[in-house]
Design a protein around this motif. Structure first.
Motif, PDB file in Angstrom:
ATOM      1  N   ALA A  43       0.822  -1.204   0.000  1.00  0.00           N
ATOM      2  CA  ALA A  43       0.000   0.000   0.000  1.00  0.00           C
ATOM      3  C   ALA A  43       0.857   1.255   0.000  1.00  0.00           C
ATOM      4  N   THR A  44       1.839   1.279   0.891  1.00  0.00           N
ATOM      5  CA  THR A  44       2.699   2.457   1.002  1.00  0.00           C
ATOM      6  C   THR A  44       3.946   2.257   0.162  1.00  0.00           C
ATOM      7  N   LYS A  45       4.081   3.071  -0.859  1.00  0.00           N
ATOM      8  CA  LYS A  45       5.235   2.962  -1.743  1.00  0.00           C
ATOM      9  C   LYS A  45       6.373   3.837  -1.222  1.00  0.00           C
ATOM     10  N   HIS A  46       7.547   3.240  -1.092  1.00  0.00           N
ATOM     11  CA  HIS A  46       8.707   3.985  -0.629  1.00  0.00           C
ATOM     12  C   HIS A  46       9.506   4.537  -1.813  1.00  0.00           C
ATOM     13  N   LYS A  47      10.259   5.589  -1.506  1.00  0.00           N
ATOM     14  CA  LYS A  47      11.192   6.152  -2.472  1.00  0.00           C
ATOM     15  C   LYS A  47      12.616   5.863  -2.038  1.00  0.00           C
ATOM     16  N   ASN A  48      13.487   5.873  -2.984  1.00  0.00           N
ATOM     17  CA  ASN A  48      14.885   5.579  -2.665  1.00  0.00           C
ATOM     18  C   ASN A  48      15.469   6.559  -1.650  1.00  0.00           C
ATOM     19  N   GLU A  49      15.137   7.828  -1.820  1.00  0.00           N
ATOM     20  CA  GLU A  49      15.730   8.838  -0.934  1.00  0.00           C
ATOM     21  C   GLU A  49      15.240   8.720   0.506  1.00  0.00           C
ATOM     22  N   ASP A  50      14.157   7.912   0.745  1.00  0.00           N
ATOM     23  CA  ASP A  50      13.684   7.709   2.114  1.00  0.00           C
ATOM     24  C   ASP A  50      14.717   6.976   2.968  1.00  0.00           C
ATOM     25  N   PHE A  51      15.688   6.305   2.319  1.00  0.00           N
ATOM     26  CA  PHE A  51      16.633   5.476   3.059  1.00  0.00           C
ATOM     27  C   PHE A  51      18.054   6.066   3.076  1.00  0.00           C
ATOM     28  N   LYS A 104      19.333   8.808   4.600  1.00  0.00           N
ATOM     29  CA  LYS A 104      19.803   9.274   5.902  1.00  0.00           C
ATOM     30  C   LYS A 104      20.235   8.103   6.784  1.00  0.00           C
ATOM     31  N   GLU A 105      19.388   7.056   6.853  1.00  0.00           N
ATOM     32  CA  GLU A 105      19.701   5.890   7.676  1.00  0.00           C
ATOM     33  C   GLU A 105      20.944   5.161   7.143  1.00  0.00           C
ATOM     34  N   LEU A 106      21.050   5.077   5.819  1.00  0.00           N
ATOM     35  CA  LEU A 106      22.216   4.428   5.215  1.00  0.00           C
ATOM     36  C   LEU A 106      23.496   5.209   5.528  1.00  0.00           C
ATOM     37  N   ASP A 107      23.425   6.520   5.486  1.00  0.00           N
ATOM     38  CA  ASP A 107      24.594   7.346   5.809  1.00  0.00           C
ATOM     39  C   ASP A 107      24.985   7.173   7.280  1.00  0.00           C
ATOM     40  N   LYS A 108      23.991   7.075   8.147  1.00  0.00           N
ATOM     41  CA  LYS A 108      24.251   6.851   9.576  1.00  0.00           C
ATOM     42  C   LYS A 108      24.941   5.502   9.788  1.00  0.00           C
ATOM     43  N   TYR A 140      32.270   4.257   1.655  1.00  0.00           N
ATOM     44  CA  TYR A 140      31.206   4.462   0.684  1.00  0.00           C
ATOM     45  C   TYR A 140      29.898   3.869   1.206  1.00  0.00           C
ATOM     46  N   ALA A 141      28.787   4.394   0.654  1.00  0.00           N
ATOM     47  CA  ALA A 141      27.460   3.861   0.963  1.00  0.00           C
ATOM     48  C   ALA A 141      26.729   3.625  -0.353  1.00  0.00           C
ATOM     49  N   VAL A 142      26.132   2.428  -0.505  1.00  0.00           N
ATOM     50  CA  VAL A 142      25.463   2.070  -1.761  1.00  0.00           C
ATOM     51  C   VAL A 142      24.100   1.479  -1.443  1.00  0.00           C
ATOM     52  N   LEU A 143      23.070   2.028  -2.103  1.00  0.00           N
ATOM     53  CA  LEU A 143      21.716   1.498  -1.988  1.00  0.00           C
ATOM     54  C   LEU A 143      21.419   0.692  -3.248  1.00  0.00           C
ATOM     55  N   VAL A 144      21.275  -0.647  -3.074  1.00  0.00           N
ATOM     56  CA  VAL A 144      20.876  -1.518  -4.182  1.00  0.00           C
ATOM     57  C   VAL A 144      19.364  -1.616  -4.122  1.00  0.00           C
ATOM     58  N   SER A 145      18.683  -1.025  -5.113  1.00  0.00           N
ATOM     59  CA  SER A 145      17.247  -0.803  -4.966  1.00  0.00           C
ATOM     60  C   SER A 145      16.460  -1.266  -6.179  1.00  0.00           C
ATOM     61  N   LEU A 146      15.253  -1.832  -5.861  1.00  0.00           N
ATOM     62  CA  LEU A 146      14.239  -2.093  -6.872  1.00  0.00           C
ATOM     63  C   LEU A 146      13.021  -1.215  -6.646  1.00  0.00           C
ATOM     64  N   LEU A 147      13.187  -0.210  -5.801  1.00  0.00           N
ATOM     65  CA  LEU A 147      12.115   0.756  -5.587  1.00  0.00           C
ATOM     66  C   LEU A 147      12.024   1.682  -6.797  1.00  0.00           C
ATOM     67  N   GLU A 148      10.830   2.275  -6.983  1.00  0.00           N
ATOM     68  CA  GLU A 148      10.589   3.199  -8.103  1.00  0.00           C
ATOM     69  C   GLU A 148      11.059   2.560  -9.422  1.00  0.00           C
ATOM     70  N   MET A 187      27.878   8.460  -1.821  1.00  0.00           N
ATOM     71  CA  MET A 187      26.698   7.581  -1.788  1.00  0.00           C
ATOM     72  C   MET A 187      26.176   7.378  -3.203  1.00  0.00           C
ATOM     73  N   TYR A 188      25.787   6.116  -3.528  1.00  0.00           N
ATOM     74  CA  TYR A 188      25.301   5.774  -4.855  1.00  0.00           C
ATOM     75  C   TYR A 188      24.015   4.945  -4.741  1.00  0.00           C
ATOM     76  N   VAL A 189      23.194   5.038  -5.787  1.00  0.00           N
ATOM     77  CA  VAL A 189      21.995   4.203  -5.903  1.00  0.00           C
ATOM     78  C   VAL A 189      22.119   3.423  -7.202  1.00  0.00           C
ATOM     79  N   ILE A 190      21.911   2.097  -7.130  1.00  0.00           N
ATOM     80  CA  ILE A 190      22.055   1.259  -8.328  1.00  0.00           C
ATOM     81  C   ILE A 190      20.946   0.220  -8.372  1.00  0.00           C
ATOM     82  N   ARG A 191      20.733  -0.287  -9.601  1.00  0.00           N
ATOM     83  CA  ARG A 191      19.897  -1.461  -9.769  1.00  0.00           C
ATOM     84  C   ARG A 191      20.786  -2.693  -9.572  1.00  0.00           C
ATOM     85  N   PRO A 192      20.201  -3.866  -9.316  1.00  0.00           N
ATOM     86  CA  PRO A 192      21.014  -5.058  -9.018  1.00  0.00           C
ATOM     87  C   PRO A 192      22.046  -5.410 -10.088  1.00  0.00           C
TER      88      PRO A 192
END
Length: 392
Positions: free
Chosen positions: A218-226, A228-232, A241-249, A269-274
């Motif tokens: 029901a609640t769709k998340h966005k990549n940028e929602d994570f 701050k927590e990833l940086d922490k 480095y910090a990398v978000l491997v995401s299938l969101l959006e 910090m980077y965002v990538i697909r798998p």
């Protein structure tokens, strides 16, 4: 009278003077005219011969002149013909070169058109292939999501990345890649990657977070929602480095375009697909190796600077100690010199006193030697009497 003999009959005629003169005159006139006629005839013959010779000579000269002119004209014609031939050849060559150039340009144009059409076709095919792969991938992940629960989707994405890394683990012989199980700070990432060189020096470290969700969530998340927590988590676990491997959006073209650098919000910090999981590790590791060589060289320079600083410090300490000892020794030396000077002065005074005493003694001795009873008793009645009695 004059006689005339006939040359034919040899008859002698007697003629008067006047007749004789008349005959002589006639003869002379006749001879003269005959001579003139002969001479004129000869002259005419000579003239005719001269004219004939002149004509022949003139005709010969004319023929020679005509021949020379003909030769000159032929030579000019030949030169003109040759020049025309050269011009014709040059024109033909220019025409051939022009035709060749036109042919080459046409061929090049056709080739370029062919290349353009081929490149256009390749680009189109490549784009269509990427589009097809993307559609297949989206369909795959949608089907993948549809078949699993939200928890299983997340775990499967982590397992997918773990399996992809293990396929190439021989390339990272000194690397550490394990799940982050440390929750002392209250939160944790999914995986930590650390790589070391053969000397045990850390090359690079990466905190990985894997995020996915089912389509029916029901609640769709966005990549940028994570972010701050990833940086922490990255800072708490001391990862570079910090990398978000995401299938969101999943339909967002921005995140589907490749490796996305979001360092404008959080550093490194980077965002990538798998599918970019391994390429990003390789890319970051390659940059880190270059930085490591630079860091090692910088550390060598720093160590050299430290050695130089220590050497300078020791040198300055030695100079300070030497200067202090020198000043102390100099002061003592100066005092010793002063004492020696004082002693020399004292000895000089003593010498002068001794010399003065010697002079006094010499004077006293001289006076003693000059002293006599007579001098002692001079003007002294008592001593005179006393010495007189002693003498008696």
């Amino acid at each position: 009278m004059n006689e005339i003999k006939c040359p034919k009959c040899h008859t002698i005629f007697q003629i008067s003077e006047s007749d004789y003169e008349s005959i002589v005159k006639q003869v002379k006139d006749s001879e003269f005219h005959k001579e003139i006629s002969l001479r004129e005839e000869q002259f005419q013959k000579e003239k005719a011969t001269a004219l004939e010779l002149m004509k022949v000579s003139t005709e010969k000269d004319l023929q020679e002149t005509i021949k020379e002119k003909d030769l000159a004209i032929n030579e000019l014609k030949n030169k003109l013909a040759m020049q025309e031939s050269k011009q014709e050849l040059a024109i033909q060559t220019a025409i051939m070169e022009k035709d060749k150039m036109i042919t080459n340009l046409n061929n090049e144009l056709k080739l370029n058109q062919s290349d353009f059409l081929l490149k256009e076709k390749n680009l189109k095919d490549n784009y269509e292939e990427k589009l097809k792969n993307k559609d297949e991938q989206i369909a795959y992940y949608k089907d993948f999501k549809a078949k699993q629960s939200t928890k299983m989707i997340g775990e499967s994405l982590e397992q997918h990345c773990h399996n992809e890394f293990n396929k190439l683990r021989p390339l990272f012989k000194n690397a550490y890649f394990e799940k982050d199980n440390d929750i002392k700070s209250g939160s944790k990432g999914d995986f930590i990657f650390r790589d070391y060189d053969d000397e045990g020096t850390e090359i690079v470290s990466i905190m990985f977070e894997m995020k996915n969700e089912a389509d029916e969530t029901a609640t769709k998340h966005k990549n940028e929602d994570f972010f701050k927590e990833l940086d922490k988590d990255r800072n708490e676990k001391k990862c570079e480095y910090a990398v978000l491997v995401s299938l969101l959006e999943i339909d967002n073209e921005y995140y589907n375009s490749g490796i996305i650098d979001v360092s404008y919000k959080y550093p490194k910090m980077y965002v990538i697909r798998p599918q970019f999981f391994i390429p990003l590790i390789t890319l970051i590791r390659g940059m880190a190796l270059n930085n490591l060589n630079f860091k090692k060289e910088l550390q060598i320079i720093r160590n050299q600077n430290i050695d130089i600083a220590n050497f300078e410090e020791k040198m300055n300490s030695f100079k300070d100690g030497f200067s202090k000892n020198y000043h102390l020794a100099s002061e003592k030396f100066q005092k010793a010199i002063e004492e020696i000077d004082k002693t020399i002065s004292h000895l000089q005074k003593t010498k002068e006193d001794l010399l003065s005493s010697e002079n006094n003694l010499r004077l006293a001795n001289n006076k003693a030697e000059e002293l006599t009873i007579k001098k002692l008793t001079h003007n002294n009645e008592t001593m005179t009497k006393l010495f007189a009695e002693i003498k008696k």
